[in-house]
Design an enzyme around this catalytic site. Structure first.
Site, PDB file in Angstrom:
ATOM      1  N   LEU A   1      11.198   5.295   2.173  1.00 22.12           N
ATOM      2  CA  LEU A   1      10.733   4.705   1.456  1.00 22.12           C
ATOM      3  C   LEU A   1       9.813   3.061   2.247  1.00 22.12           C
ATOM      4  O   LEU A   1      10.677   2.367   2.011  1.00 22.12           O
ATOM      5  CB  LEU A   1      11.809   4.327  -0.414  1.00 22.12           C
ATOM      6  CG  LEU A   1      11.294   4.554  -1.344  1.00 22.12           C
ATOM      7  CD1 LEU A   1      12.579   4.315  -2.698  1.00 22.12           C
ATOM      8  CD2 LEU A   1      10.662   2.395  -1.386  1.00 22.12           C
TER       9      LEU A   1
ATOM     10  N   GLU B   1       6.491   1.679   2.751  1.00 22.23           N
ATOM     11  CA  GLU B   1       4.502   1.883   2.526  1.00 22.23           C
ATOM     12  C   GLU B   1       4.503   1.281   3.328  1.00 22.23           C
ATOM     13  O   GLU B   1       2.995   2.372   4.050  1.00 22.23           O
ATOM     14  CB  GLU B   1       4.306   0.818   1.849  1.00 22.23           C
ATOM     15  CG  GLU B   1       4.786   1.865  -0.286  1.00 22.23           C
ATOM     16  CD  GLU B   1       6.564   1.118  -0.409  1.00 22.23           C
ATOM     17  OE1 GLU B   1       6.908   0.453   0.160  1.00 22.23           O
ATOM     18  OE2 GLU B   1       6.847   1.497  -1.463  1.00 22.23           O
TER      19      GLU B   1
ATOM     20  N   ASP C   1       1.041  -0.988  -7.107  1.00 20.98           N
ATOM     21  CA  ASP C   1       1.717  -2.651  -7.187  1.00 20.98           C
ATOM     22  C   ASP C   1       2.119  -2.148  -5.566  1.00 20.98           C
ATOM     23  O   ASP C   1       2.770  -3.861  -5.255  1.00 20.98           O
ATOM     24  CB  ASP C   1       2.683  -2.265  -8.632  1.00 20.98           C
ATOM     25  CG  ASP C   1       2.073  -2.252 -10.104  1.00 20.98           C
ATOM     26  OD1 ASP C   1       2.082  -3.630 -10.715  1.00 20.98           O
ATOM     27  OD2 ASP C   1       1.005  -1.297  -9.690  1.00 20.98           O
TER      28      ASP C   1
ATOM     29  N   HIS D   1       4.521  -2.216 -12.192  1.00 20.17           N
ATOM     30  CA  HIS D   1       4.153  -1.405 -12.323  1.00 20.17           C
ATOM     31  C   HIS D   1       2.324  -1.446 -13.347  1.00 20.17           C
ATOM     32  O   HIS D   1       2.792   0.276 -13.929  1.00 20.17           O
ATOM     33  CB  HIS D   1       4.789  -0.127 -13.535  1.00 20.17           C
ATOM     34  CG  HIS D   1       6.504  -0.439 -12.042  1.00 20.17           C
ATOM     35  ND1 HIS D   1       7.297  -0.722 -12.682  1.00 20.17           N
ATOM     36  CD2 HIS D   1       6.493   0.840 -11.370  1.00 20.17           C
ATOM     37  CE1 HIS D   1       8.397  -0.674 -11.885  1.00 20.17           C
ATOM     38  NE2 HIS D   1       7.930   0.625 -11.510  1.00 20.17           N
TER      39      HIS D   1
END
Lengths: 328, 342
Positions: free
Chosen positions: A58, A60, A85, A129
């Site tokens: 996890l 990005e 997001d 989100h």
């Protein structure tokens, strides 16, 4: 030709491109066994194996950065950001690296990555989100940015993005995933990047948009024609960078009244640039000031129903703006 | 550094698998990098070039590592002080000078980027940028691709200890560890992030961080070219055998200011700098080679003379080379720009 959901068209594009080219692979959070939090990559790991459909940590920036490294080696990675997001940690990799690799190496190296990221609200996603991230990247030279509104375009544009020799941001609309269905040929077609698409011809007003709001616009256009005889000329940008300048100018000239619509915040949004192109190229063909309808300049968007509804566009809001312009 | 080994009188470099000729070649690259640095410093002070960022004090680590890699197959992601490294993997002094002068023929960027931003597809030097540590995930991506394609190669990436605090370092290490990728990360710990000393950057050991990512981390004397060679070679063998990444922390000292725009005596003392010049790898390694009986002061003087000539020629060539055409500013944003597809 099969009727399918927007999300199925995205999956089909990846599946076809992976079958055609061994260098294409998918990486991201939960894209493997689970098939993505939205099921966008469902079944791909089963078909192509763990090596080509990678569940990543996890992180990005690593998802983007590792994809960039692999692309420079000669692969064609599709990096999934779970929500647009959450792609901001990868912004340095996308803007400082991917966008500049060809330019800074004087054409010696290239970076053919696709970054897929779901945009948009109306799903009770709250502030983190629901956002549209295109304006963060819009204006960065070296990036191509596409945002399909239909299942047909979603497949064709994603296939074009995978084959593109340069980095492409593929902003898929999460509200469209299941809401939008359409005919999608099962053949190997692509929708060229950089070409807008005229969805509807009309003589009273021109509406220019991309992604989800086009569905509201098309419904409103239909109703306005039926109920009030107002006809709309609707242009889907499809690619928001580089913009199809000629299509924008032609569409604006056609009616002389232009409304630009997007869900992303008004200020700094793509609409400002579209308006500038029209003002520069065909101001004297206009019969009304250029208008924009967009998300308000607040962080998008509260999770409670009244405020989410207030932020979001819908058919009624679009219809009011269209009628208003027609009557100008 | 002692010339004689303990067992059967083998020299240290022989013990780690280096021939005399290779040991000498390493020294030559170290000296070449130093001479390049010195020349660029002069050129900047003389107003001939705008900027120079120095690698003085880093040469042993850079050259030692380069010699341990497969310079025909491996991929390299150097950082901005890596003159010794890129020279060792095939870039020439002339090419580096073309970059220093920002001329069209510069293979790194066609005169677009600052000096020290290396790149050459021919030499598998992956193009780099100025935001630090972004290259670590790239190295991991190259290693991932190599693994997917079943190629026997490693990617080698360098950065400073300052950069090791960036998220990309940690994200890259973690990804590489999870997938056991053939990547070697080398931190050139030169004790300063511009003006900030190591004790204000890091409270533990950088090499220890590898433990948290599930692969070995080794600290090595970065002024000892043979020791850096040895640990990098081991790291490469592990990588090629599918045993995953290694983090190497080469301990050294930035003998020069951060760049030609920096006054280092604003934040450190001359005494400290002088003290570290005593550990300079170049005289140390030269003495080692002479003690081994494979090098001499005469040869050294001859080599220095030769390098003066190389620098002179490289400078003249680059100085006289044309700049890129102004209108070419618009080229290479996207593929096909040169055909007017912009």
């Amino acid at each position: 030709m099969a009727m399918m959901e927007y999300i199925d068209a995205i999956r089909l594009a990846m599946k076809e491109e992976m079958a055609l080219d061994d260098n294409v692979f998918v990486l991201g959070e939960d894209v493997g066994l689970k098939g993505g939090v939205f099921t966008t990559t469902k079944g791909l790991q089963e078909q192509f194996g763990e090596d080509r459909v990678l569940d990543t940590p996890l992180a990005e920036s690593a998802i983007a950065g590792v994809a960039i490294g692999a692309a420079m080696y000669g692969m064609k990675p599709i990096a999934e950001m779970q929500y647009s997001d959450f792609m901001l940690p990868a912004t340095n990799q996308i803007i400082s690296e991917a966008a500049k690799i060809r330019y800074r190496s004087n054409n010696d190296w290239s970076c053919p990555i696709v970054v897929r990221a779901p945009i948009g609200g109306g799903v009770f996603g709250g502030l983190y989100h629901s956002q549209c991230m295109e304006s963060v990247f819009f204006g960065t030279a070296g990036l191509k940015i596409v945002a399909p509104y239909s299942a047909y375009d979603a497949k064709g544009l994603l296939k074009a993005a995978v084959r593109d020799p340069d980095p492409v941001l593929f902003f898929e609309n999460k509200k469209c995933y299941k809401l939008i269905k359409g005919d999608v040929p099962d053949d190997d077609y692509v929708v060229p990047i950089g070409e807008a698409n005229l969805l509807r011809s009309g003589d009273d007003i021109t509406v220019i948009s991309y992604s989800l709001p086009l569905h509201f616009i098309m419904q409103a256009a239909e109703e306005l024609e039926q109920e009030e005889g107002i006809t709309s000329h609707v242009l889907d940008l499809r690619t928001i960078q580089p913009l199809d300048r000629q299509a924008i100018i032609d569409a604006a000239r056609h009616t002389g009244k232009v409304l630009i619509v997007h869900e992303d915040n008004l200020t700094g949004g793509v609409g400002g640039e579209v308006a500038a192109i029209i003002a520069e190229e065909c101001l004297f063909d206009l019969d009304a000031p250029i208008r924009r309808l967009a998300g308000p300049d607040t962080p998008p968007m509260p999770i409670n129903p009244p405020q989410e509804k207030f932020f979001m566009l819908n058919k009624d809001k679009v219809k009011v703006a269209m009628r208003d312009l027609a009557l100008f | 550094m002692k010339a004689e080994g303990t067992i059967d009188q083998q020299t240290r470099h022989e013990q780690i698998g280096l021939t005399d000729a290779q040991a000498i070649e390493m020294y030559k690259y170290m000296l070449l990098a130093r001479k390049f640095d010195e020349r660029c410093h002069l050129l900047q002070r003389a107003g001939k070039i705008n900027f120079h960022v120095s690698g003085v004090g880093h040469e042993a680590a850079q050259v030692g590592a380069a010699f341990a890699l497969d310079r025909e197959e491996d991929y390299f992601l150097p950082y901005y002080r890596d003159y010794g490294f890129v020279l060792s993997v095939g870039m020439t002094a002339r090419e580096l000078m073309l970059s220093a002068f920002a001329k069209a023929e510069d293979p790194n960027s066609g005169g677009r980027q600052m000096p020290g931003h290396f790149g050459s597809k021919r030499l598998r030097i992956v193009t780099g940028s100025s935001p630090v540590t972004t290259q670590v995930p790239h190295a991991v991506g190259v290693a991932l691709a190599a693994k997917m394609k079943k190629k026997k190669l490693v990617s080698f990436v360098t950065f400073g200890e300052g950069s090791s605090n960036q998220g990309d370092f940690h994200e890259g290490c973690n990804f590489a560890g999870v997938h056991k990728l053939p990547v070697i990360m080398m931190c050139q710990n030169n004790q300063y992030a511009i003006s900030v000393p190591a004790h204000k950057q890091i409270s533990g050991k950088i090499s220890d961080r590898a433990l948290g990512y599930g692969f070995p981390g080794v600290q090595v004397d970065g002024n000892d070219v043979l020791e850096v060679y040895r640990v990098t070679k081991e790291a490469r063998e592990r990588a090629i055998n599918g045993e995953g990444p290694t983090l190497i922390e080469a301990m050294l000292y930035r003998l020069s200011p951060h760049s030609t725009s920096d006054n280092d005596l604003a934040y450190r003392t001359q005494e400290e700098v002088d003290e570290n010049w005593k550990k300079d790898s170049l005289p140390r390694y030269k003495k080692y080679l002479i003690d081994c009986g494979i090098w001499s002061e005469e040869q050294d003087a001859e080599l220095s003379k030769e390098y003066v000539q190389i620098m002179k020629e490289a400078t003249e060539y680059a100085d006289n080379a044309p700049y890129p055409r102004a209108e070419d500013t618009l080229l290479h944003v996207f593929a096909g720009d040169e055909e007017g597809n912009q």
